[in-house]
Design an enzyme around this catalytic site. Structure first.
Site, short mmCIF file in Angstrom:
data_model
loop_
_atom_site.label_atom_id
_atom_site.label_comp_id
_atom_site.label_asym_id
_atom_site.label_seq_id
_atom_site.Cartn_x
_atom_site.Cartn_y
_atom_site.Cartn_z
N SER A 1 0.57 -1.30 0.60
CA SER A 1 0.01 -0.10 0.31
C SER A 1 1.21 1.14 0.51
O SER A 1 0.19 2.37 0.02
CB SER A 1 -0.86 0.11 1.14
N ASN B 1 -2.59 -1.13 13.49
CA ASN B 1 -3.67 -1.54 13.16
C ASN B 1 -3.63 0.49 14.07
O ASN B 1 -4.82 1.14 13.81
CB ASN B 1 -4.09 -2.80 13.88
N THR C 1 -40.35 24.22 -12.03
CA THR C 1 -40.10 22.88 -11.85
C THR C 1 -40.70 22.25 -12.59
O THR C 1 -41.18 22.63 -13.97
CB THR C 1 -41.73 23.28 -10.23
N HIS C 2 -40.42 21.29 -12.30
CA HIS C 2 -40.91 20.09 -13.67
C HIS C 2 -39.42 20.42 -14.90
O HIS C 2 -40.35 20.00 -16.22
CB HIS C 2 -42.26 19.41 -14.49
N SER D 1 -15.23 21.64 -30.29
CA SER D 1 -15.03 20.92 -30.81
C SER D 1 -14.40 20.37 -31.58
O SER D 1 -13.94 21.39 -32.85
CB SER D 1 -16.56 20.60 -31.54
N LYS E 1 -19.05 25.22 -31.72
CA LYS E 1 -19.33 24.69 -30.87
C LYS E 1 -18.26 25.11 -29.38
O LYS E 1 -17.59 26.09 -29.72
CB LYS E 1 -19.20 23.04 -30.76
N ASN F 1 -18.58 23.79 -25.60
CA ASN F 1 -19.21 23.08 -24.46
C ASN F 1 -18.94 23.48 -23.20
O ASN F 1 -17.63 23.68 -23.10
CB ASN F 1 -18.60 21.55 -25.41
N GLU G 1 -19.47 19.75 -16.93
CA GLU G 1 -20.18 18.23 -17.68
C GLU G 1 -18.75 17.24 -16.36
O GLU G 1 -19.35 15.80 -15.97
CB GLU G 1 -19.88 17.55 -19.11
N TYR H 1 -9.44 -5.66 13.46
CA TYR H 1 -8.37 -5.53 12.31
C TYR H 1 -8.50 -6.12 10.86
O TYR H 1 -8.66 -7.80 11.83
CB TYR H 1 -7.08 -4.59 12.61
N GLN I 1 -7.32 -2.00 4.27
CA GLN I 1 -6.58 -0.36 3.54
C GLN I 1 -7.51 -0.15 2.09
O GLN I 1 -6.54 0.44 1.78
CB GLN I 1 -4.91 -2.17 3.76
N LYS J 1 -8.49 3.49 1.63
CA LYS J 1 -6.99 4.77 1.82
C LYS J 1 -7.70 5.71 0.21
O LYS J 1 -8.15 6.24 0.71
CB LYS J 1 -5.92 3.73 1.49
N1 ARG Z 1 -1.62 -0.80 5.37
C1 ARG Z 1 -2.53 -1.50 6.87
C2 ARG Z 1 -3.61 -0.11 6.63
O1 ARG Z 1 -3.53 0.60 5.20
C3 ARG Z 1 -1.78 -1.19 7.98
C4 ARG Z 1 -1.65 -2.07 9.11
C5 ARG Z 1 -1.65 -3.38 8.56
N2 ARG Z 1 -1.78 -3.52 9.92
C6 ARG Z 1 -1.96 -5.44 9.73
N3 ARG Z 1 -2.30 -5.82 10.12
N4 ARG Z 1 -1.44 -5.45 8.85
O2 ARG Z 1 -4.70 -0.62 6.26
#
Ligand code: ARG
Length: 464
Positions: A26, A114, A159-160, A281, A287, A289, A294, A321, A326, A329
């Protein structure tokens, strides 16, 4: 490339499969948490010193070492690129050990990745929420400026998507201002629940070291500490709440974009989009745009997707956990980026926007938008509303057949439908009177709208 050792050494004899290692990695995205994780580590080192786990010297070595890592990351643009670390936490630990040796190996005492990741993520997100809230505020300012710039402009309200009643342009701007004010409240709430310290929960059961968690929380500016270690290491409600708040921001930006896309069309011609936020365009030379708008509308779906993804990730997780977490993120990172850029572009759109007041006024006075006011006029003359509604319906039909607006009918015409109509009806049907009559709180009368505009400006300026 620095080959980093895994954090779990002893128990393993074999090496991870290369494909799995890549799958598990990660660092490529969570390196964003570098600064937050270093800050949390500094506070943890102090906590360990206070708990008697580290000597003053060891704690200082760790802190100075961490500060050095921070500096290096700022000056070396390649700092994060030549590492095989699994995640930002193992990256920092191995860099620290390389730098200061054995003292660095003590930093992980009493904590787990964790509680570490939950802490770093909260720290990082806390700052981002504050920043997003400020960008929302800037868009609100842009809306107020657009309203002020054409304070007397009128456009049809729909409206509508059928012309309904005229409203002030400033009223339209303030409608979006309101939505964004609620968005900021939601961000504030998400911020409050994010701003709680999980560190000290360790892997899942809490720590056996005498770490004063509340002191660590104070050091990091957290408002309190989490109350249950099992919950703390697996709670991602703060992510869902944040992405939820952002989803609503995107709903609002997308609706605004949709309004403006319509208004910019040849059918409406209420606005001409500035060259600064439009594209041409490649094929059709005429055009122009509304790509910016959008894209905002399109990117809303992406943020909703992140919210759905987060909820789905969380729903089946046994305590505490699990590595599924992960996946939180990228959903949150991409939400932050998407929402920020969409807010910024929206503000640019407003800074460059001008309403074609002649067109909008014409549209606001054609198409029987004052029919309700005629019914209200009759009510003031003592006619029950339902009866008035029916009479006005017939008057509109008559006007349509003559291809004129209601106010272009003669007094005799009116009176053939309802004897209560007097010659003051023309005044009641004028655009000015139609607007002025919507004079209760929240209505579109100039008096109310200018009042609301002032209140909005005060709300915004309070923070300057
Ligand atoms: N990269 C992990 C995450 O984002 C960190 C925590 C990892 N913990 C573990 N027990 N493997 O969750």
């Amino acid at each position: 490339m620095t080959e980093e050792k895994n954090l779990w050494g002893g128990r393993f004899t074999g090496k991870p499969d290369a494909v799995f290692a890549e799958f598990n990695n990660s660092f490529k995205f969570d390196k964003r948490l570098f600064y937050a994780d270093v800050s949390a580590s500094v506070a943890h080192a102090e906590g360990l010193f206070q708990a008697g786990v580290l000597t003053r010297l060891e704690a200082e070595k760790i802190k100075t070492g961490l500060a050095t890592l921070l500096k290096r990351s700022e000056f070396d643009s390649n700092y994060f690129n030549d590492s095989t670390a699994e995640d930002v936490h193992s990256f920092i630990e191995s860099k620290l050990v390389q730098l200061i040796g054995d003292a660095g190996k003590k930093l992980h005492t009493g904590r787990s990745r964790n509680d570490q990741v939950a802490t770093a993520f909260r720290l990082w997100l806390r700052e981002e929420i504050t920043e997003i809230s400020q960008i929302v505020r800037r868009l609100q300012k842009a809306l107020l400026t657009a309203a002020e710039k054409q304070k007397d402009a009128v456009l049809p309200g729909y409206t509508h998507l059928q012309r309904a009643q005229p409203v002030l342009w400033a009223h339209w701007c303030l409608a979006y201002f309101e939505m964004l004010s609620r968005d900021r409240e939601r961000l504030d709430e998400a911020w409050r629940r994010t701003n709680v310290l999980p560190l000290g929960s360790a892997a899942l059961a809490g720590t056996s070291y005498e770490i004063d968690r509340e002191a660590v929380a104070r050091e990091l500016g957290f408002e309190g500490v989490t109350a249950n270690s099992l919950d703390a290491v697996s709670d991602r409600d703060f992510c869902v709440e944040f992405v939820g708040a952002c989803s609503l921001i995107m709903v609002h930006l997308s609706r605004m974009a949709e309004d403006l896309i319509l208004y910019a069309s040849s059918e409406f011609q209420f606005i001409e989009l500035s060259d600064a936020v439009s594209t041409g365009s490649s094929l059709m030379p005429q055009k122009k745009n509304p790509d910016a708008l959008e894209l905002i509308r399109g990117k809303a779906g992406r943020v909703f997707g992140h919210q759905a993804a987060l909820l789905a990730t969380l729903k089946g997780l046994p305590l505490a956990y699990n590595k599924d977490l992960q996946e939180d993120k990228e959903a949150v990172f991409d939400t932050v980026e998407t929402v920020k850029i969409c807010l910024q572009v929206s503000a640019i759109v407003f800074a460059n926007l001008r309403l074609n007041e002649t067109k909008t006024r014409e549209a606001a006075t054609k198409g029987y938008l004052n029919a309700t006011d005629l019914a209200d006029y009759l009510v003031h003359k003592g006619v029950p509303f339902r009866t008035a509604h029916d009479a006005v319906g017939r008057i509109v039909l008559h006007a349509i057949s003559k291809n004129v607006e209601i106010q272009e009918l003669s007094l005799a015409d009116f009176q053939s439908f309802s004897s209560e109509v007097g010659k003051d009806v023309f005044e009641a049907l004028s655009l000015e009177q139609v607007l002025a009559s919507k004079n209760q709180i929240g209505g579109t009368s100039p008096e109310r709208v200018f009042e609301a505009l002032e209140a909005a400006k005060n709300e915004i300026e309070r923070e300057d």
